[in-house]
Design a protein around this motif. Structure first.
Motif, PDB file in Angstrom:
ATOM      1  N   ALA A 105      35.871 -53.370 -38.593  1.00  0.00           N
ATOM      2  CA  ALA A 105      37.142 -53.986 -38.983  1.00  0.00           C
ATOM      3  C   ALA A 105      37.357 -53.844 -40.485  1.00  0.00           C
ATOM      4  O   ALA A 105      36.579 -54.353 -41.281  1.00  0.00           O
ATOM      5  CB  ALA A 105      37.144 -55.462 -38.589  1.00  0.00           C
ATOM      6  N   GLY A 106      38.392 -53.100 -40.852  1.00  0.00           N
ATOM      7  CA  GLY A 106      38.743 -52.972 -42.251  1.00  0.00           C
ATOM      8  C   GLY A 106      37.870 -52.031 -43.067  1.00  0.00           C
ATOM      9  O   GLY A 106      38.063 -51.893 -44.264  1.00  0.00           O
ATOM     10  N   GLU A 107      36.876 -51.406 -42.455  1.00  0.00           N
ATOM     11  CA  GLU A 107      36.034 -50.456 -43.184  1.00  0.00           C
ATOM     12  C   GLU A 107      35.506 -49.403 -42.223  1.00  0.00           C
ATOM     13  O   GLU A 107      35.541 -49.563 -41.024  1.00  0.00           O
ATOM     14  CB  GLU A 107      34.892 -51.160 -43.920  1.00  0.00           C
ATOM     15  CG  GLU A 107      33.960 -51.954 -43.033  1.00  0.00           C
ATOM     16  CD  GLU A 107      33.003 -52.837 -43.818  1.00  0.00           C
ATOM     17  OE1 GLU A 107      32.524 -52.432 -44.892  1.00  0.00           O
ATOM     18  OE2 GLU A 107      32.727 -53.941 -43.342  1.00  0.00           O
ATOM     19  N   SER A 108      35.010 -48.330 -42.798  1.00  0.00           N
ATOM     20  CA  SER A 108      34.502 -47.229 -41.990  1.00  0.00           C
ATOM     21  C   SER A 108      32.980 -47.202 -42.049  1.00  0.00           C
ATOM     22  O   SER A 108      32.399 -47.350 -43.126  1.00  0.00           O
ATOM     23  CB  SER A 108      35.059 -45.906 -42.530  1.00  0.00           C
ATOM     24  OG  SER A 108      34.354 -44.822 -41.966  1.00  0.00           O
ATOM     25  N   GLY A 109      32.376 -46.960 -40.912  1.00  0.00           N
ATOM     26  CA  GLY A 109      30.927 -46.779 -40.882  1.00  0.00           C
ATOM     27  C   GLY A 109      30.502 -45.612 -41.752  1.00  0.00           C
ATOM     28  O   GLY A 109      29.388 -45.593 -42.291  1.00  0.00           O
ATOM     29  N   LEU A 110      31.402 -44.645 -41.932  1.00  0.00           N
ATOM     30  CA  LEU A 110      31.097 -43.503 -42.793  1.00  0.00           C
ATOM     31  C   LEU A 110      30.946 -43.927 -44.252  1.00  0.00           C
ATOM     32  O   LEU A 110      30.194 -43.315 -45.000  1.00  0.00           O
ATOM     33  CB  LEU A 110      32.190 -42.439 -42.669  1.00  0.00           C
ATOM     34  CG  LEU A 110      32.252 -41.748 -41.306  1.00  0.00           C
ATOM     35  CD1 LEU A 110      33.535 -40.958 -41.180  1.00  0.00           C
ATOM     36  CD2 LEU A 110      31.033 -40.874 -41.092  1.00  0.00           C
ATOM     37  N   ASP A 111      31.655 -44.986 -44.658  1.00  0.00           N
ATOM     38  CA  ASP A 111      31.515 -45.509 -46.021  1.00  0.00           C
ATOM     39  C   ASP A 111      30.257 -46.358 -46.165  1.00  0.00           C
ATOM     40  O   ASP A 111      29.685 -46.449 -47.246  1.00  0.00           O
ATOM     41  CB  ASP A 111      32.742 -46.349 -46.401  1.00  0.00           C
ATOM     42  CG  ASP A 111      34.010 -45.502 -46.483  1.00  0.00           C
ATOM     43  OD1 ASP A 111      33.899 -44.289 -46.736  1.00  0.00           O
ATOM     44  OD2 ASP A 111      35.096 -46.064 -46.276  1.00  0.00           O
ATOM     45  N   VAL A 112      29.842 -46.978 -45.081  1.00  0.00           N
ATOM     46  CA  VAL A 112      28.667 -47.851 -45.097  1.00  0.00           C
ATOM     47  C   VAL A 112      27.370 -47.030 -45.032  1.00  0.00           C
ATOM     48  O   VAL A 112      26.361 -47.402 -45.631  1.00  0.00           O
ATOM     49  CB  VAL A 112      28.733 -48.855 -43.918  1.00  0.00           C
ATOM     50  CG1 VAL A 112      27.481 -49.711 -43.834  1.00  0.00           C
ATOM     51  CG2 VAL A 112      29.983 -49.731 -44.033  1.00  0.00           C
ATOM     52  N   ALA A 113      27.405 -45.900 -44.340  1.00  0.00           N
ATOM     53  CA  ALA A 113      26.192 -45.102 -44.110  1.00  0.00           C
ATOM     54  C   ALA A 113      25.441 -44.714 -45.391  1.00  0.00           C
ATOM     55  O   ALA A 113      24.220 -44.874 -45.446  1.00  0.00           O
ATOM     56  CB  ALA A 113      26.519 -43.855 -43.279  1.00  0.00           C
ATOM     57  N   PRO A 114      26.107 -44.221 -46.446  1.00  0.00           N
ATOM     58  CA  PRO A 114      25.349 -43.855 -47.653  1.00  0.00           C
ATOM     59  C   PRO A 114      24.631 -45.047 -48.296  1.00  0.00           C
ATOM     60  O   PRO A 114      23.499 -44.915 -48.759  1.00  0.00           O
ATOM     61  CB  PRO A 114      26.421 -43.286 -48.593  1.00  0.00           C
ATOM     62  CG  PRO A 114      27.536 -42.862 -47.702  1.00  0.00           C
ATOM     63  CD  PRO A 114      27.518 -43.822 -46.546  1.00  0.00           C
ATOM     64  N   ALA A 115      25.274 -46.201 -48.296  1.00  0.00           N
ATOM     65  CA  ALA A 115      24.636 -47.401 -48.857  1.00  0.00           C
ATOM     66  C   ALA A 115      23.438 -47.820 -48.007  1.00  0.00           C
ATOM     67  O   ALA A 115      22.400 -48.224 -48.540  1.00  0.00           O
ATOM     68  CB  ALA A 115      25.651 -48.537 -48.964  1.00  0.00           C
ATOM     69  N   LEU A 116      23.578 -47.713 -46.693  1.00  0.00           N
ATOM     70  CA  LEU A 116      22.445 -48.023 -45.810  1.00  0.00           C
ATOM     71  C   LEU A 116      21.292 -47.053 -46.057  1.00  0.00           C
ATOM     72  O   LEU A 116      20.132 -47.460 -46.094  1.00  0.00           O
ATOM     73  CB  LEU A 116      22.869 -47.946 -44.337  1.00  0.00           C
ATOM     74  CG  LEU A 116      23.648 -49.122 -43.777  1.00  0.00           C
ATOM     75  CD1 LEU A 116      24.125 -48.808 -42.369  1.00  0.00           C
ATOM     76  CD2 LEU A 116      22.818 -50.385 -43.794  1.00  0.00           C
TER      77      LEU A 116
END
Length: 125
Positions: A58-69
């Motif tokens: 919701a409101g964000e992309s897993g693609l944006d979260v993946a590098p931080a993870l």
């Protein structure tokens, strides 16, 4: 030793279905998260072997979260999941720092183990 998994998805319905499905098939779900910030905190806290990350949070992309993870837990395998077919997102998945992709409809403990055993850069599932 069973695989320790964190599921990141904003759908309570998917979380309720995926957790018991994976656990029945020998994947230990150590936690769940529904946002990128929560995913980062839970990953740092739980040190999972694999993070099952929804492409559409919701409101964000897993693609944006993946590098931080990937920076938070370099030893964790990140597997993207979505209800979208791989053909629709293949280029995005291949460019992301992830182990691969599993369609939500094809999620199973065996499919996850198969993907994890196939090595980096194999989004064939």
């Amino acid at each position: 030793m069973s695989t320790r998994c964190l599921i990141v998805d904003d759908s309570a319905r998917f979380l309720e279905a995926a957790r018991p499905l994976l656990e029945r098939e020998g994947i230990r779900v150590v936690g769940v998260a529904s946002t990128g910030a929560e995913a980062l905190a839970r990953t740092a806290e739980l040190a999972p072997d694999v993070v099952l990350l929804d492409l559409d949070l919701a409101g964000e992309s897993g693609l944006d979260v993946a590098p931080a993870l990937a920076r938070t837990a370099p030893s964790a395998a990140i597997v993207l999941t979505s209800a979208h077919p791989l053909e629709d997102v293949r280029e995005l998945v291949e460019a992301a720092p992830v182990r691969g992709f599993l369609h939500k409809a094809g999620l199973s403990g065996q499919a996850l183990r198969d993907l994890l055993g196939s090595g980096p850069g194999s989004p064939e599932h």
